[in-house]
Design a protein around this motif. Structure first.
Motif, PDB file in Angstrom:
ATOM      1  N   MET A   3       3.938   0.999 -16.530  1.00  0.00           N
ATOM      2  CA  MET A   3       3.077   0.324 -15.563  1.00  0.00           C
ATOM      3  C   MET A   3       3.291   0.917 -14.181  1.00  0.00           C
ATOM      4  N   SER A   4       2.301   0.790 -13.331  1.00  0.00           N
ATOM      5  CA  SER A   4       2.402   1.294 -11.968  1.00  0.00           C
ATOM      6  C   SER A   4       1.671   0.355 -11.021  1.00  0.00           C
ATOM      7  N   PHE A   5       2.013   0.484  -9.742  1.00  0.00           N
ATOM      8  CA  PHE A   5       1.445  -0.386  -8.718  1.00  0.00           C
ATOM      9  C   PHE A   5       1.196   0.429  -7.457  1.00  0.00           C
ATOM     10  N   ILE A   6       0.200  -0.007  -6.693  1.00  0.00           N
ATOM     11  CA  ILE A   6      -0.166   0.699  -5.467  1.00  0.00           C
ATOM     12  C   ILE A   6       0.086  -0.214  -4.278  1.00  0.00           C
ATOM     13  N   GLY A   7       0.652   0.361  -3.231  1.00  0.00           N
ATOM     14  CA  GLY A   7       0.804  -0.334  -1.958  1.00  0.00           C
ATOM     15  C   GLY A   7       0.036   0.412  -0.892  1.00  0.00           C
ATOM     16  N   ILE A   8      -0.776  -0.310  -0.130  1.00  0.00           N
ATOM     17  CA  ILE A   8      -1.566   0.282   0.951  1.00  0.00           C
ATOM     18  C   ILE A   8      -1.178  -0.411   2.250  1.00  0.00           C
ATOM     19  N   ASP A   9      -0.785   0.385   3.241  1.00  0.00           N
ATOM     20  CA  ASP A   9      -0.412  -0.158   4.559  1.00  0.00           C
ATOM     21  C   ASP A   9      -1.446   0.295   5.582  1.00  0.00           C
ATOM     22  N   LEU A  10      -2.261  -0.650   6.057  1.00  0.00           N
ATOM     23  CA  LEU A  10      -3.268  -0.370   7.070  1.00  0.00           C
ATOM     24  C   LEU A  10      -2.617  -0.461   8.440  1.00  0.00           C
ATOM     25  N   GLY A  11      -2.152   0.663   8.957  1.00  0.00           N
ATOM     26  CA  GLY A  11      -1.509   0.686  10.254  1.00  0.00           C
ATOM     27  C   GLY A  11      -2.510   0.899  11.376  1.00  0.00           C
ATOM     28  N   THR A  12      -1.992   1.160  12.556  1.00  0.00           N
ATOM     29  CA  THR A  12      -2.838   1.384  13.718  1.00  0.00           C
ATOM     30  C   THR A  12      -3.212   2.850  13.860  1.00  0.00           C
ATOM     31  N   SER A  13      -2.231   3.734  13.704  1.00  0.00           N
ATOM     32  CA  SER A  13      -2.485   5.164  13.842  1.00  0.00           C
ATOM     33  C   SER A  13      -2.812   5.831  12.522  1.00  0.00           C
ATOM     34  N   SER A  14      -2.486   5.184  11.407  1.00  0.00           N
ATOM     35  CA  SER A  14      -2.790   5.772  10.101  1.00  0.00           C
ATOM     36  C   SER A  14      -2.763   4.711   9.019  1.00  0.00           C
ATOM     37  N   LEU A  15      -3.399   5.023   7.916  1.00  0.00           N
ATOM     38  CA  LEU A  15      -3.322   4.217   6.698  1.00  0.00           C
ATOM     39  C   LEU A  15      -2.467   4.993   5.709  1.00  0.00           C
ATOM     40  N   LYS A  16      -1.438   4.337   5.184  1.00  0.00           N
ATOM     41  CA  LYS A  16      -0.538   4.954   4.217  1.00  0.00           C
ATOM     42  C   LYS A  16      -0.716   4.271   2.870  1.00  0.00           C
ATOM     43  N   ALA A  17      -0.588   5.043   1.802  1.00  0.00           N
ATOM     44  CA  ALA A  17      -0.687   4.484   0.453  1.00  0.00           C
ATOM     45  C   ALA A  17       0.331   5.162  -0.449  1.00  0.00           C
ATOM     46  N   ILE A  18       0.941   4.375  -1.337  1.00  0.00           N
ATOM     47  CA  ILE A  18       1.903   4.925  -2.291  1.00  0.00           C
ATOM     48  C   ILE A  18       1.610   4.384  -3.679  1.00  0.00           C
ATOM     49  N   LEU A  19       1.998   5.155  -4.675  1.00  0.00           N
ATOM     50  CA  LEU A  19       1.909   4.776  -6.084  1.00  0.00           C
ATOM     51  C   LEU A  19       3.339   4.686  -6.609  1.00  0.00           C
ATOM     52  N   VAL A  20       3.704   3.522  -7.160  1.00  0.00           N
ATOM     53  CA  VAL A  20       5.081   3.245  -7.573  1.00  0.00           C
ATOM     54  C   VAL A  20       5.103   2.962  -9.066  1.00  0.00           C
ATOM     55  N   ASP A  21       6.100   3.513  -9.763  1.00  0.00           N
ATOM     56  CA  ASP A  21       6.176   3.289 -11.211  1.00  0.00           C
ATOM     57  C   ASP A  21       7.000   2.032 -11.520  1.00  0.00           C
ATOM     58  N   GLY A  22       7.225   1.774 -12.811  1.00  0.00           N
ATOM     59  CA  GLY A  22       7.913   0.563 -13.235  1.00  0.00           C
ATOM     60  C   GLY A  22       9.369   0.506 -12.833  1.00  0.00           C
ATOM     61  N   GLN A  23       9.953   1.653 -12.464  1.00  0.00           N
ATOM     62  CA  GLN A  23      11.339   1.698 -12.000  1.00  0.00           C
ATOM     63  C   GLN A  23      11.421   1.692 -10.476  1.00  0.00           C
ATOM     64  N   GLN A  24      10.310   1.377  -9.830  1.00  0.00           N
ATOM     65  CA  GLN A  24      10.198   1.321  -8.371  1.00  0.00           C
ATOM     66  C   GLN A  24      10.448   2.682  -7.714  1.00  0.00           C
ATOM     67  N   ARG A  25      10.063   3.724  -8.395  1.00  0.00           N
ATOM     68  CA  ARG A  25      10.119   5.061  -7.828  1.00  0.00           C
ATOM     69  C   ARG A  25       8.744   5.437  -7.302  1.00  0.00           C
ATOM     70  N   VAL A  26       8.699   6.080  -6.146  1.00  0.00           N
ATOM     71  CA  VAL A  26       7.436   6.509  -5.560  1.00  0.00           C
ATOM     72  C   VAL A  26       6.962   7.750  -6.299  1.00  0.00           C
ATOM     73  N   VAL A  27       5.825   7.624  -6.965  1.00  0.00           N
ATOM     74  CA  VAL A  27       5.259   8.720  -7.744  1.00  0.00           C
ATOM     75  C   VAL A  27       4.378   9.613  -6.874  1.00  0.00           C
ATOM     76  N   ALA A  28       3.656   9.010  -5.947  1.00  0.00           N
ATOM     77  CA  ALA A  28       2.764   9.762  -5.057  1.00  0.00           C
ATOM     78  C   ALA A  28       2.588   8.979  -3.775  1.00  0.00           C
ATOM     79  N   ASP A  29       2.354   9.689  -2.693  1.00  0.00           N
ATOM     80  CA  ASP A  29       2.089   9.024  -1.419  1.00  0.00           C
ATOM     81  C   ASP A  29       1.117   9.862  -0.606  1.00  0.00           C
TER      82      ASP A  29
END
Length: 486
Positions: free
Chosen positions: A1-27
Motif C-alpha cells: 500500500m502507498s499514500f500521498i501527502g501534499i503540502d500547499l505552501g506559500t512559495s511552493s507545493l510539495k508532494a511525496i509518495l510513501v510506502d507501507g514502511q513509511q519510506r519516501v518513494v518519490a517526491d
C-alpha cells in the motif's frame, strides 16, 4: 500500500509518495508566486494551487508508477488563514488573501468589539493574518463581492474541494480562522455572526485523521489510480509537521524554519495565552491541542536578502563558513511583513542597524540569520510564560538545511536542536501519515513516531550563549525602534 501527502505552501507545493514502511518513494515540488499589488497585501490565485497539485501528482506517477497506481489515500497540508471566497458555483470571487497579508488591522479591533468574548472562544487575539478579519475587510471595502459569498474555505480546503467535490475542513486549520470554538472543536455561531456570516457558509468539520471523501472518479481515472483514493481531513502546515515528526504527546516541541517561523508545543488541553500573542489551536489528532509562537519572516528574510544582493542563499551562507565565533556587529530586525508573537503588529518593518563604512555583506548576512534567531527568542519567552521551559526541539523547514543557522539558533535560544534527514518534507510526510490513519484506523501513536534515522544534534556553545544574551538586549532596542518608526 502507498499514500500521498501534499503540502500547499506559500512559495511552493510539495508532494511525496510513501510506502507501507513509511519510506519516501518519490517526491516533487512546484513553485508558487505571491502577488503584492499594494503595501501590506499578499495574495495568490487559487487556480495556481490546482495546477501545481495536478502537476505534482503527474510527477509522482512518472517517478513511481506502480506505487502511485495503488495509492490508497491522500492527505493535504496547507498554509493557514487564507481566505478563499466562493460563489454559488464554487468559483473563486477574487484572489486568496494570504496568511501574511496585513491589510485588516482595523478590522481586528472591530471584530473584538463586536464579540467581546472573542479571545475566550477562540483562544487567540485577533490578528490581521487570521481569516475572520479579512472577511470584515472585504465586507467594508468590497461590499458587492461580499454579498455574493456562498462559501469561505482555507487554501487546502479549496484544493480538497476541487479534488473531491466536497467542502470539508479539519480542526487544526479551522483554529486559525477565529471562527472556531477551539475548546469545543466546533464552529462558533457567535464569531461567525460577528463577521456577518453563518454556519451554512462554512465547510463541514472533521478531525485530521478522519476520512474526508474520495477523489472524484473522473479525476482518479485521468491520473491513473486503480481506484479513487480516500482523503483524510489533513492538517494545517504546522500541525502536519508535528504529525510527521511524532510531536503527538503533551510537551513535544519543534521549530519550523520555513518562509515563516514557528516554535510549537503540543498540549493535552486547550491552554490559551492570547495576551502574549501565543496561538492556541487544535492539533490534527483528536483530543490534542497545541501552542505556537509565530514569526512572519523567517527563511523569507534570507530569501529577501538574497534577492537584494543578487546572490543565491547558498552563496551567501557559503561565504560565512561553517561556524561563527562572535555575534555580527550589525543588527537586523526581520519584520518584513510585520510580526505576530509577541508584538501582534502588522505595521512593524525590518531593518539593519549599526552599519558603518567597514560593514560588508557577510556581516549583514550573519545579522539576518541572528535577527531571525532573536525573533524566535522573543517567541520562546512568550511560550514559556504560558507553560514550562522548552529545553530542546526538532527542526524542520527549508532553512533547516543550513547547519550554520541551526548552530546560531541553538546558542541564541540556549536549547538543543535535532535535525533529522528529509526535514523539508515534514508537513507533506505528516499529511501522508494522516492519509494512512484515515484509511486503516491504526493507532496514531504507533504510526506517528519520530522520523527514521539518527538526528544531527546542534548544541548551544557556551561562549556564544553569553555573547548572544548580551547582544539580545541591543537587538530588542532595535526592535522597539522599528515599532516607534510606524
Amino acid at each position: 500500500m502507498s499514500f500521498i501527502g501534499i503540502d500547499l505552501g506559500t512559495s511552493s507545493l510539495k508532494a511525496i509518495l510513501v510506502d507501507g514502511q513509511q519510506r519516501v518513494v518519490a517526491d516533487t515540488a512546484r513553485a508558487l508566486t505571491v502577488h503584492r499589488p499594494q503595501p501590506l497585501w499578499s495574495e495568490q490565485e487559487p487556480g495556481d494551487w490546482v495546477a501545481a497539485a495536478l502537476g505534482a501528482l503527474h510527477d509522482l506517477r512518472d517517478a513511481a508508477p506502480s506505487a502511485f497506481r495503488l495509492c490508497r489515500g491522500i492527505g493535504l497540508s496547507g498554509q493557514m488563514h487564507g481566505a478563499v471566497l466562493l460563489d454559488e458555483a464554487d468559483r473563486p470571487l477574487r484572489p486568496c488573501i494570504l496568511w501574511n497579508d496585513g491589510r485588516a488591522s482595523a478590522e481586528c479591533a472591530a471584530l473584538e468589539a463586536a464579540e467581546p468574548a472573542s479571545r475566550a472562544i477562540t483562544g487567540n487575539i485577533a490578528m490581521p493574518g487570521f481569516t475572520a478579519p479579512k472577511l470584515l475587510w472585504v465586507r467594508r471595502h468590497e461590499p458587492a463581492l461580499f454579498r455574493r459569498i456562498r462559501k469561505v474555505l482555507l487554501p487546502k480546503a479549496y484544493l480538497h474541494l476541487v479534488l473531491t467535490g466536497e467542502a470539508i475542513e479539519e480542526m487544526s486549520d479551522a483554529s486559525g480562522t477565529l471562527w472556531l470554538d477551539v475548546g469545543s472543536r466546533d464552529w462558533s455561531q457567535r464569531m461567525l455572526a460577528a463577521t456577518g456570516l453563518d454556519r451554512s457558509q462554512m465547510p463541514a468539520l472533521v478531525e485530521g485523521s478522519q476520512p474526508a471523501g474520495r477523489m472524484r472518479a473522473d479525476l482518479a481515472r485521468e491520473l491513473g489510480f486503480d481506484s479513487p483514493p480516500l482523503f483524510a481531513g489533513g492538517a494545517g502546515d504546522n500541525a502536519a509537521g508535528a504529525v510527521g515528526l511524532g510531536a503527538v504527546a503533551a510537551g513535544a516541541s519543534f521549530l519550523s524554519l520555513g518562509t515563516s517561523g514557528v516554535l510549537w508545543r503540543t498540549t493535552a488541553g486547550f491552554e490559551p495565552r492570547a495576551d502574549r500573542a501565543v496561538h492556541a489551536f487544535c492539533h490534527a489528532l483528536p483530543g490534542l491541542w497545541h501552542q505556537m509562537s509565530v514569526h512572519l519572516s523567517a527563511a523569507a528574510s534570507l530569501n529577501w536578502w538574497a534577492n537584494v544582493t543578487g546572490h543565491t542563499e547558498a552563496e551567501l551562507l557559503a561565504a560565512l563558513g561553517e561556524t561563527v565565533t562572535a555575534p555580527s556587529p550589525v543588527l537586523f530586525t526581520p519584520y518584513l511583513s510585520g510580526e505576530r508573537t509577541p508584538h501582534n503588529d502588522p505595521q512593524m518593518r525590518g531593518g539593519f542597524a549599526r552599519l558603518g563604512h567597514e560593514t560588508g555583506r557577510n556581516a549583514m548576512t550573519q545579522a539576518v540569520l541572528e535577527g531571525v534567531a532573536f525573533a524566535f527568542r522573543d517567541g520562546k519567552a512568550a511560550l514559556e510564560s504560558a507553560g514550562g521551559p522548552i529545553m530542546e526541539a526538532v527542526v524542520i523547514g527549508g532553512g533547516a538545511r543550513s547547519g550554520l543557522w541551526l548552530s546560531i539558533l541553538a546558542s541564541v535560544l540556549d536549547m538543543r536542536l535535532h535535525r533529522y534527514p528529509q526535514t523539508e518534507t515534514g508537513a507533506a510526510f505528516g499529511a501522508a501519515r494522516l492519509a494512512r490513519l484515515a484509511c486503516t484506523g491504526e493507532n496514531s501513536g504507533e504510526i506517528c513516531t519520530q522520523p527514521l534515522g539518527s538526528p544531527e544534534i546542534f548544541n548551544p556553545q557556551r561562549d556564544l550563549v553569553a555573547a548572544y544574551r548580551e547582544r539580545y538586549d541591543d537587538w530588542q532596542s532595535a526592535a522597539e525602534f522599528s515599532r516607534a518608526l510606524q
